[in-house]
Design a protein around this motif. Structure first.
Motif, PDB file in Angstrom:
ATOM      1  N   THR A  35       0.649  -1.094  -0.058  1.00 53.87           N
ATOM      2  CA  THR A  35      -0.064  -0.057   0.005  1.00 53.87           C
ATOM      3  C   THR A  35       0.750   1.114   0.051  1.00 53.87           C
ATOM      4  O   THR A  35       0.248   2.277  -0.343  1.00 53.87           O
ATOM      5  N   GLU A  36       2.007   0.983   0.375  1.00 55.36           N
ATOM      6  CA  GLU A  36       3.047   2.279   0.482  1.00 55.36           C
ATOM      7  C   GLU A  36       3.904   2.226  -0.852  1.00 55.36           C
ATOM      8  O   GLU A  36       4.424   3.318  -0.973  1.00 55.36           O
ATOM      9  N   LEU A  37       3.675   1.214  -1.864  1.00 56.18           N
ATOM     10  CA  LEU A  37       4.493   1.051  -3.044  1.00 56.18           C
ATOM     11  C   LEU A  37       3.627   1.278  -4.238  1.00 56.18           C
ATOM     12  O   LEU A  37       4.021   2.143  -5.086  1.00 56.18           O
ATOM     13  N   PHE A  38       2.476   0.889  -4.225  1.00 62.80           N
ATOM     14  CA  PHE A  38       1.338   1.151  -5.285  1.00 62.80           C
ATOM     15  C   PHE A  38       0.537   2.169  -4.869  1.00 62.80           C
ATOM     16  O   PHE A  38       0.063   2.503  -3.809  1.00 62.80           O
ATOM     17  N   THR A  39       0.004   2.691  -5.954  1.00 64.23           N
ATOM     18  CA  THR A  39      -1.098   3.692  -5.603  1.00 64.23           C
ATOM     19  C   THR A  39      -2.495   3.158  -5.580  1.00 64.23           C
ATOM     20  O   THR A  39      -3.446   3.800  -5.065  1.00 64.23           O
ATOM     21  N   GLU A  40      -2.354   2.083  -6.263  1.00 66.13           N
ATOM     22  CA  GLU A  40      -4.015   1.353  -6.502  1.00 66.13           C
ATOM     23  C   GLU A  40      -4.606   0.495  -5.171  1.00 66.13           C
ATOM     24  O   GLU A  40      -5.660   0.312  -5.325  1.00 66.13           O
ATOM     25  N   TYR A  41      -3.822   0.040  -4.597  1.00 64.15           N
ATOM     26  CA  TYR A  41      -3.978  -0.734  -3.205  1.00 64.15           C
ATOM     27  C   TYR A  41      -4.236  -0.152  -2.042  1.00 64.15           C
ATOM     28  O   TYR A  41      -3.419   0.553  -1.430  1.00 64.15           O
ATOM     29  N   ALA A  42      -5.677  -0.453  -1.585  1.00 59.42           N
ATOM     30  CA  ALA A  42      -5.884   0.216  -0.222  1.00 59.42           C
ATOM     31  C   ALA A  42      -5.572  -0.733   0.764  1.00 59.42           C
ATOM     32  O   ALA A  42      -5.449  -0.206   1.887  1.00 59.42           O
ATOM     33  N   VAL A  43      -5.776  -1.898   0.718  1.00 54.52           N
ATOM     34  CA  VAL A  43      -5.503  -2.906   1.759  1.00 54.52           C
ATOM     35  C   VAL A  43      -4.535  -4.158   1.241  1.00 54.52           C
ATOM     36  O   VAL A  43      -5.069  -4.593   0.152  1.00 54.52           O
ATOM     37  N   VAL A  44      -3.637  -4.658   1.956  1.00 53.21           N
ATOM     38  CA  VAL A  44      -3.070  -5.994   1.704  1.00 53.21           C
ATOM     39  C   VAL A  44      -3.270  -6.800   2.907  1.00 53.21           C
ATOM     40  O   VAL A  44      -2.838  -6.219   4.072  1.00 53.21           O
ATOM     41  N   ASP A  45      -3.781  -7.879   2.890  1.00 57.87           N
ATOM     42  CA  ASP A  45      -3.891  -8.957   4.010  1.00 57.87           C
ATOM     43  C   ASP A  45      -3.186 -10.090   3.907  1.00 57.87           C
ATOM     44  O   ASP A  45      -3.451 -10.803   2.718  1.00 57.87           O
TER      45      ASP A  45
END
Length: 251
Positions: free
Chosen positions: A111-121
């Motif tokens: 989420t800190e690297l891509f602009t499109e991902y809001a959440v990573v589980d």
């Protein structure tokens, strides 16, 4: 499989065989795995099938089509009408390979690297393999797309293989990341191979264009963010070195 005018390709091929080639529709329905030859289609019937397919989809089918089932012929036509998607995009990042590898494979912080991902589980880890759920920021229609993927990193060859576990609109999606040192830094390359489901809102060609467009945007963002980290670490190392030098002089 490609849907044409709202109908599966298998149904389209069956209709052609019934209307133009003398196929018994009931016999075909009772033996879906039978070859065209087993269904009574002779060389003249196959020539007629080839002519109609060529006229309708600008696709040629091989002479050996008589040895194929109706669904196999439909798959063959589908692949030639709408071939599977394939993209390859890359960027040279002005940073050491080890750093690029470290940052871009830290899935938990995507989420800190891509602009499109809001959440990573993160769902599961085992060795160099990680299974995780990605959730994107809402699109223009307010929909937040989400899916599960799995990726396995090989730190020796500096390659990563990934695929979608929950495929969503894709029949399949496979991704290959490659890293290589070269003049100016580290080249990171993404290769994606995929096919869309018949129910997907776009076909393979349209998705190929979307992926190519978005990949260029995200690679530019990643390049900027990794290079920023590289500069910060270089500054920290320089400051630490300067402090050690001063302390040694005081002694």
């Amino acid at each position: 499989m490609t849907v044409t005018h709202g109908r599966p390709m298998t149904a389209e091929i069956t209709d052609i065989l019934v209307a133009h080639c003398g196929l018994d529709a009931d016999a075909a329905a009772q033996a879906p795995a039978a070859s065209l030859e087993e269904l009574g289609m002779d060389s003249l019937a196959l020539l007629e099938l080839s002519a109609v397919v060529a006229d309708r989809w600008q696709v040629s089918i091989p002479e050996q089509a008589g040895q194929l089932s109706i669904s196999a012929v439909a798959d063959l036509v589908t692949r030639r009408v709408d071939p599977p998607g394939h993209t390859e995009n890359g960027v040279v990042i002005d940073a050491p390979l080890a750093l690029v590898w470290e940052v871009t494979n830290d899935v938990a912080n995507w989420t800190e690297l891509f602009t499109e991902y809001a959440v990573v589980d993160i769902l599961h880890r085992e060795g160099h393999t990680v299974r995780f759920r990605l959730t994107m920021y809402p699109d223009e229609n307010g929909v937040s797309w989400s899916w599960v993927s799995e990726r396995t990193a090989d730190p020796v060859s500096r390659q990563v293989r990934a695929y979608r576990v929950e495929t969503g609109p894709f029949e399949y999606m496979r991704i290959h990341w490659r890293y290589a040192e070269e003049a100016g830094g580290t080249r990171m390359t993404w290769t994606q191979d995929f096919a869309m489901k018949p129910t997907a809102p776009v076909d393979n060609a349209a998705m190929t264009e979307r992926i190519n467009t978005n990949s260029a945007i995200q690679l530019t963002v990643i390049k900027d963010r990794v290079e920023r980290i590289a500069r910060q670490r270089a500054d920290e190392d320089a400051s630490a070195g300067s402090a050690e030098s001063t302390e040694a002089g005081d002694e």
